[in-house]
Design a protein around this motif. Structure first.
Motif, mmCIF file in Angstrom:
data_model
loop_
_atom_site.group_PDB
_atom_site.id
_atom_site.type_symbol
_atom_site.label_atom_id
_atom_site.label_comp_id
_atom_site.label_asym_id
_atom_site.label_seq_id
_atom_site.Cartn_x
_atom_site.Cartn_y
_atom_site.Cartn_z
ATOM 1 N N PHE A 52 0.846 -1.196 0.000
ATOM 2 C CA PHE A 52 0.000 0.000 0.000
ATOM 3 C C PHE A 52 0.877 1.239 0.000
ATOM 4 N N HIS A 55 2.264 2.056 -3.296
ATOM 5 C CA HIS A 55 1.266 2.276 -4.356
ATOM 6 C C HIS A 55 1.089 1.073 -5.274
ATOM 7 N N PHE A 58 -4.221 -0.456 -3.461
ATOM 8 C CA PHE A 58 -4.908 0.739 -2.982
ATOM 9 C C PHE A 58 -5.756 0.431 -1.744
ATOM 10 N N LEU A 59 -6.323 1.501 -1.198
ATOM 11 C CA LEU A 59 -7.049 1.384 0.065
ATOM 12 C C LEU A 59 -8.068 0.240 0.116
ATOM 13 N N PRO A 60 -8.934 0.077 -0.895
ATOM 14 C CA PRO A 60 -9.918 -1.011 -0.791
ATOM 15 C C PRO A 60 -9.250 -2.383 -0.627
ATOM 16 N N ILE A 103 -14.171 10.968 9.347
ATOM 17 C CA ILE A 103 -13.854 10.102 8.208
ATOM 18 C C ILE A 103 -12.434 9.558 8.341
ATOM 19 N N LEU A 107 -11.159 5.677 9.245
ATOM 20 C CA LEU A 107 -10.243 4.955 8.369
ATOM 21 C C LEU A 107 -9.031 4.437 9.155
ATOM 22 N N LEU A 111 -7.943 0.504 9.840
ATOM 23 C CA LEU A 111 -6.630 0.000 9.427
ATOM 24 C C LEU A 111 -5.842 -0.540 10.622
ATOM 25 N N LEU A 148 -9.649 17.804 13.201
ATOM 26 C CA LEU A 148 -9.597 18.407 11.857
ATOM 27 C C LEU A 148 -9.759 19.921 11.906
ATOM 28 N N ALA A 179 -5.783 17.005 9.754
ATOM 29 C CA ALA A 179 -5.210 18.019 8.860
ATOM 30 C C ALA A 179 -4.446 19.156 9.558
ATOM 31 N N ASP A 197 -1.261 9.639 7.834
ATOM 32 C CA ASP A 197 -2.346 8.902 7.175
ATOM 33 C C ASP A 197 -2.511 7.521 7.809
ATOM 34 N N GLY A 198 -3.429 6.739 7.260
ATOM 35 C CA GLY A 198 -3.772 5.469 7.892
ATOM 36 C C GLY A 198 -2.606 4.490 7.927
ATOM 37 N N ALA A 199 -1.942 4.346 6.788
ATOM 38 C CA ALA A 199 -0.836 3.388 6.719
ATOM 39 C C ALA A 199 0.260 3.793 7.696
#
Ligand code: B1M
Lengths: 213, 486
Positions: A52, A55, A58-60, A103, A107, A111, A148, A179, A197-199
């Motif tokens: 992931f 790249h 992907f996320l799904p 959101i 996520l 994860l 956020l 953010a 981010d999530g990863a």
């Protein structure tokens, strides 16, 4: 292919039914549950995480793998507990007071859970005191906070300060994201880590548990 | 002919609206606000108070659409009309509520201060193609509880243009309304001449929070225009197809129309939004994605079909600096928006997924806006027929540079961009220092700020606004406001 490798392989492909059947098989064959967890499931999830990040997927794809992981964990959990093998770690997570943005937090929660951690999601608009009381009640290893809005960020500092007052600071790890949040801000308020981010959040939480890895 | 870009057939629009209405009536919506729930219940909606869930009825949706006005006018602080948001009229406003600014001098991305906000407001007052201000970012040197009202205060103090804004809490609305009353003098005058637009967001999927639904109700009570910002994220918090996301956007936005119109029939509202594609590779909500822009243009068609003024976050970019990506995404969005006739186009100056405002980008975007406004006027004959006389003149004089026809139509027919757009030949460009667009933008900011003229508001009104803002700041332990030390 060896059974645990098959689990890892199918988990990487997000095939939850297959992973569940193989896990059942492994349990019946009396492979130690700790091994199924580390050499099958976590091994598979680590490759997913790496791909992931690069790249390649992907996320799904990650979420499908996480779903397969969660299904297998349901079967393994009672056995792990019986054998006294610690679960990977427990994380209480939430969006801070007055912040309804959830959101990114959702996520991140999915994860982290998908990586084999137990996640207690406190939802959004979570007061500082609630993070602390939930962490205590749940014997959590990590508190995760998301903000956020510029205006809700100060709640994060409040949680860190409360953790200090309650003698949790240093024992429990605190991770922040969202953010307006930055590495500098995390440092300034005394949080253990910031994730973008999530990863990255999964990597960070994993880094808190070097032994289990 | 005014060129108009369309993506949806009327038949598709009708199907989308019909499905959205079914969702509101059959699946209903979560609304975390007791007052709103009981108002809806009084109008015949069925409410489950425990779950804070409401099922709308066809009747209240129809009633709301009947009383919603088809035009919203805005007036500057001096009371002059600046906007008529209706039909295919288009106006640009800077992207709002950024977390950071891109420092024009150091190139650093950082938290903004009061001084930055004042510079921003002064700059906007000089940008011809930007019709309104927005409360574009959040000064970080005031208590967070006043950071929403303080930016409105600074805007009203330093720039005459009307303001696109929004509150972060229920409480903050009060002083934000009082500041407007101070400018206009009375509640009736404010109703007569709206000065601001408040952005109010439903929460995808199909939910209204206590704060944003209360803001919406409070605005309606005072006839303050509201734009609804529904944000379905395709494939994540909404169906992956653009039509599916539009159904969700329509349901959420229609629910907003109902809340406003039931509170105050006839209160001004704007059919807005900020739907976005979701990039599954980076976990982000790209505002520069072509699918995001297509959804914006498409829901604008739905808003127009319902006879409502429209708004979208579309002329902006996800780049982090003023680079080619910033230019291409902003231009594409601005062009599509102007051609689609989105009435209030939000975005100029904005970078990084609505997170970062840049004054440099704002002056460049001002030119993008100028060009698209020209485009939207289309091509019309102007004393072009019969054609023979002007060609006789051309053949006779060998040029038309000083012809009457040229002198009469030049400025109207051709838009001459400001100094940030390079149209010099290469020798002159080199002689003038081989400047990049960033260099030119920096000097343009300085030049325009140098031309700043203070607001024409009377000293009494300015003093009253300052008194209100000081009192609000004092509630949170701030004895002094940072702008007083500039
Ligand atoms: C625990 O460890 C960790 C680790 C990593 C963590 C982490 C925790 N938390 C996050 N991460 C990280 O990992 C995640 C996954 O990659 C990432 O999470 P993100 O959340 O960043 O990423 C998500 C996957 C996708 N991104 C998002 O979901 C946020 C996108 C933007 C556009 C956004 C959205 C979608 C929304 N919004 Co809001 N919104 C904006 C946002 C702009 C932006 N650039 O962020 C922002 C944050 N919003 C803003 C505003 C102003 C508001 N919003 C509001 C409402 C909404 C919606 C309801 C419409 C919707 C949220 C829906 C929901 N259920 O969450 C209002 C506030 C309501 C409230 N009290 O919270 C309102 C106040 C608007 C109003 N007047 O009503 C602005 C903030 C201004 C500021 N300076 O603080 C804003 C920058 C947009 C803007 N320019 O206006 C990382 O940050």
């Amino acid at each position: 292919m060896e059974l645990l490798e098959q689990i890892s392989f199918n988990l990487q492909n997000g095939l939850d039914d297959v992973v569940a059947a193989l896990t059942k098989d492994a349990i019946e064959k009396r492979i130690p549950p700790g091994e199924i967890l580390s050499d099958g499931l976590i091994a598979g999830m680590s490759i997913v995480g790496e791909k992931f990040k690069n790249h390649d997927i992907f996320l799904p794809d990650v979420l499908l793998a996480a779903r397969a992981m969660n299904g297998a964990m349901e079967m393994l959990k009672p056995l792990l507990i019986k054998e006294g093998i610690p679960i990977r770690g427990k994380v209480v997570i939430g969006s801070v007071k007055d912040d309804l943005h959830d959101i990114g937090k959702n996520l991140v929660a999915i994860l982290i859970k998908g990586a084999g951690f137990e996640v207690i999601d406190l939802g959004n608009d979570v007061p500082a005191e609630k993070f602390i009381s939930a962490a205590k009640e749940e014997n959590a290893h990590v508190i995760g906070m998301s903000a956020l809005l510029t205006t809700t960020m100060p709640v994060m500092k409040k949680v860190v300060d409360l953790a200090k007052d309650e003698g949790l600071y240093g024992k429990i790890r605190i991770i922040v994201g969202g953010a307006p949040v930055s590495k500098e801000y995390a440092l300034e308020i005394g949080a253990d880590a910031y994730s973008y981010d999530g990863a990255n959040a999964v990597e960070t939480v994993e880094s808190f548990f070097p032994v289990n890895n | 002919m005014r060129p108009v870009f369309r993506l949806l057939s009327d038949e598709l629009i009708e199907r989308i609206i019909s499905q959205a209405r079914d969702i509101l009536c059959d699946l209903g919506m979560e609304i975390h606000n007791d007052g709103v729930l009981s108002m809806l219940s009084d109008h015949g909606a069925s409410v489950d108070s425990e779950k804070m869930h409401v099922y709308f009825t066809a009747d209240i949706i129809d009633k709301a659409l009947e009383t919603a006005p088809d035009s919203v006018k805005l007036f500057d602080v001096m009371g002059r009309q600046t906007h008529d948001l209706t039909d295919h009229n288009v106006y640009f406003t800077p992207g709002s509520a950024a977390i950071n600014i891109l420092d024009p001098l150091s190139g650093e991305i950082r938290k903004p201060l009061t001084a930055d906000y004042v510079e921003y407001a002064k700059l906007v007052s000089r940008l011809d193609n930007i019709a309104s201000q927005s409360t574009a970012f959040i000064p970080s040197d005031v208590h967070e509880k006043i950071s929403d009202s303080y930016r409105l205060f600074l805007s009203l103090l330093y720039c005459e243009k009307p303001v696109v804004t929004g509150a972060f809490t229920i409480d903050a609305f009060n002083v934000m309304k009082d500041l407007q009353l101070a400018v206009r003098g009375s509640a009736d005058a404010l109703k007569e001449k709206p000065l601001t637009i408040f952005s109010c967001c439903p929460t995808a999927p199909l939910k209204w929070s206590d704060v944003t639904s209360q803001n919406l109700v409070d605005c309606a009570k005072h006839f303050i225009p509201v734009e609804y910002i529904s944000m379905p994220l395709s494939g994540f918090m909404a169906p992956v197809t653009l039509v599916g996301s539009l159904v969700q956007h329509t349901a959420e936005t229609l629910s907003g129309v109902v809340l406003s119109q039931l509170t105050q029939p006839g209160t001004p509202i704007i059919y807005g939004g900020s739907p976005a594609a979701f990039d599954i590779r980076f976990e982000t909500t790209p505002m520069g994605a072509v699918e995001t822009q297509m959804m914006d243009c498409a829901y604008n068609e739905i808003g127009k079909y319902l006879n409502l003024p429209t708004q979208a976050y579309i002329a902006l970019s996800d780049a982090k600096k003023l680079d080619a990506q910033a230019g291409l995404e902003t231009s594409m969005g601005a062009t599509l928006a102007a051609l689609a006739g989105i009435n209030n186009i939000s975005g100029p100056g904005m970078l990084d997924f609505e997170s970062c405002q840049s004054l440099e980008k704002l002056v460049v975007d001002n030119e993008i806006c100028g060009m698209t406004l020209r485009l939207a006027r289309g091509i019309e004959p102007k004393e072009d027929f019969p054609a023979i006389p002007i060609f006789e003149e051309l053949l006779r004089e060998k040029h038309l540079l000083i012809a009457n026809h040229t002198r009469k139509h030049l400025r109207d027919e051709h838009y001459f961009p400001g100094r940030v757009i390079d149209r010099a030949n290469s020798s002159r460009w080199e002689e003038e220092g081989s400047l990049t667009i960033g260099d030119r933008a920096k000097s343009e900011i300085a030049r325009l700020q140098g031309e700043y003229e203070p607001s024409g508001l009377s000293g009494d009104i300015l003093a009253e606004m300052t008194r209100l803002m000081r009192a609000e700041a004092a509630r949170f332990g701030m004895a002094r406001l940072p702008h007083e030390d500039l």
